[in-house]
Design an enzyme around this catalytic site. Structure first.
Site, PDB file in Angstrom:
ATOM      1  N   LYS A 150       0.863  -1.183   0.000  1.00  0.00           N
ATOM      2  CA  LYS A 150       0.000   0.000   0.000  1.00  0.00           C
ATOM      3  C   LYS A 150       0.897   1.230   0.000  1.00  0.00           C
ATOM      4  O   LYS A 150       1.692   1.431   0.913  1.00  0.00           O
ATOM      5  CB  LYS A 150      -0.908   0.006   1.230  1.00  0.00           C
ATOM      6  N   LYS A 198      -2.341  -1.566  -3.722  1.00  0.00           N
ATOM      7  CA  LYS A 198      -3.172  -0.372  -3.687  1.00  0.00           C
ATOM      8  C   LYS A 198      -2.310   0.864  -3.721  1.00  0.00           C
ATOM      9  O   LYS A 198      -1.321   0.898  -2.981  1.00  0.00           O
ATOM     10  CB  LYS A 198      -3.986  -0.420  -2.387  1.00  0.00           C
TER      11      LYS A 198
END
Ligand code: PBG
Length: 327
Positions: free
Chosen positions: A200, A252
């Site tokens: 992330k 992400k």
């Protein structure tokens, strides 16, 4: 023309039927997961202005929208809670309170939907802390990794008790997957799965999400989320999450990180997910509103690219709508 014939790849692009026949990547409703926001202190759904078409739900509107998503065939729902600002504090007490907004909503949806979908919960403190960080902040002002793990463990158990099938630790603390797995197992939640936010990145494209959850953050998350300059680090995070027991790993954001998604998909021996985040949604929506791009085509192209890069599961705010197109 004489001599060698021209080799003609265009032959397989010549009609819609042949293009459909040879398409390597297809989209299906069951791979799409719908992120949803449920808020306390509102009596009607509140539109999120930076994400036109997305709302903060009341419990009632959440239940209706969740049922609609499941009817459309989406593969799962990922829930985020939005407490009132009065319910936020330094340690995010609302996160593990069984009466907190997220845990109440999980119970309601599990009750409504049973095992007909995969009910997922965001396991992170940022919506619940008054400073907006994903963890607890030490006296010296840094996010305290190990103290945060204790909060995640407590939050995870509350979410499992409330009925979540799958937890999504999104805070990028070291050891979060292992700590949560151990606690779930110790309490008998052996079937509660972990969808790990593995790679992330600290991203400007989360901007609209901060409005969506009424975030109180003033600084940034660069001491815990990854630097967009780095690629190798994602593989290190992947090894750790797999060793700690992640059931699914996620990258992400999606579109600016398709190379990372490919790297992860090449080596992961668990399903790989990608999160098409708020800024990706808003960019396409805004450009389409201006008539600059074809909205529906851009949505399908973006999702196809994410699948092609290696995700078998995609979190997208368009999940219900696109599932409807694909039926
Ligand atoms: C943090 C979290 C964020 C998102 C999901 N979980 C925001 C952040 O890290 O700042 C972003 C999702 C999106 O932008 O759509 N718990």
């Amino acid at each position: 023309m004489t001599g060698k014939p021209i080799i003609r790849p265009r032959r397989l692009r010549s009609t819609a039927a042949v293009r459909r026949l040879v398409a390597e990547t297809r989209l299906a409703p069951s791979e799409l997961v719908l992120p949803m926001f449920v808020a306390d202190g509102i009596d009607a759904p509140v539109p999120i202005s930076s994400m036109p078409g997305v709302v903060q739900h009341t419990e009632d509107s959440l239940r209706r929208a969740a049922a609609e998503a499941v009817d459309a065939g989406v593969g799962g729902l990922m829930l985020f809670g939005v407490p009132t600002s009065g319910d936020k504090d330094a340690v995010g007490s609302g996160a593990d309170d069984p009466n907190g907004v997220l845990n109440r909503a999980l119970s309601l949806l599990r009750n409504d939907l049973g095992d007909s979908t995969v009910l997922m919960a965001d396991t992170c403190l940022d919506e619940f802390t008054d400073h907006g960080h994903c963890g607890v902040v030490s006296a010296s002002g840094v996010v305290d990794n190990d103290a945060t793990l204790e909060r995640y463990v407590s939050m995870s158990l509350a979410q499992a008790r409330a009925g979540a099938h799958m937890l999504g630790p999104s805070g990028m603390m070291d050891g979060q997957v292992g700590a949560i797995r151990a606690a779930l197992d110790a309490e008998g939640f052996i079937d509660t799965a972990i969808l790990a936010y593995t790679a992330k990145y600290a991203s400007a494209f989360y901007g609209p999400f901060r409005e969506a959850v009424g975030s109180s953050l003033t600084g940034d998350r660069r001491t815990y989320q990854q630097d967009s300059a780095n690629r190798t680090e994602a593989l290190r995070e992947l090894s750790l999450d797999l060793a700690e027991g992640a059931d699914i790993v996620m990258v992400k954001p999606a579109m600016s990180y398709l190379d990372i998604l490919r790297d992860v998909a090449e080596v992961a021996d668990v399903p790989v997910a990608a999160y098409q985040i708020s800024g990706e949604y808003s960019m396409i929506t805004a450009a389409a509103e201006r008539g600059w791009i074809d909205r529906d085509a851009a949505i399908l192209e973006s999702l196809t690219s994410i699948r092609r890069a290696g995700a078998s599961i995609v979190l997208t705010y368009w999940a219900t709508e696109v599932a409807g197109w694909l039926r």
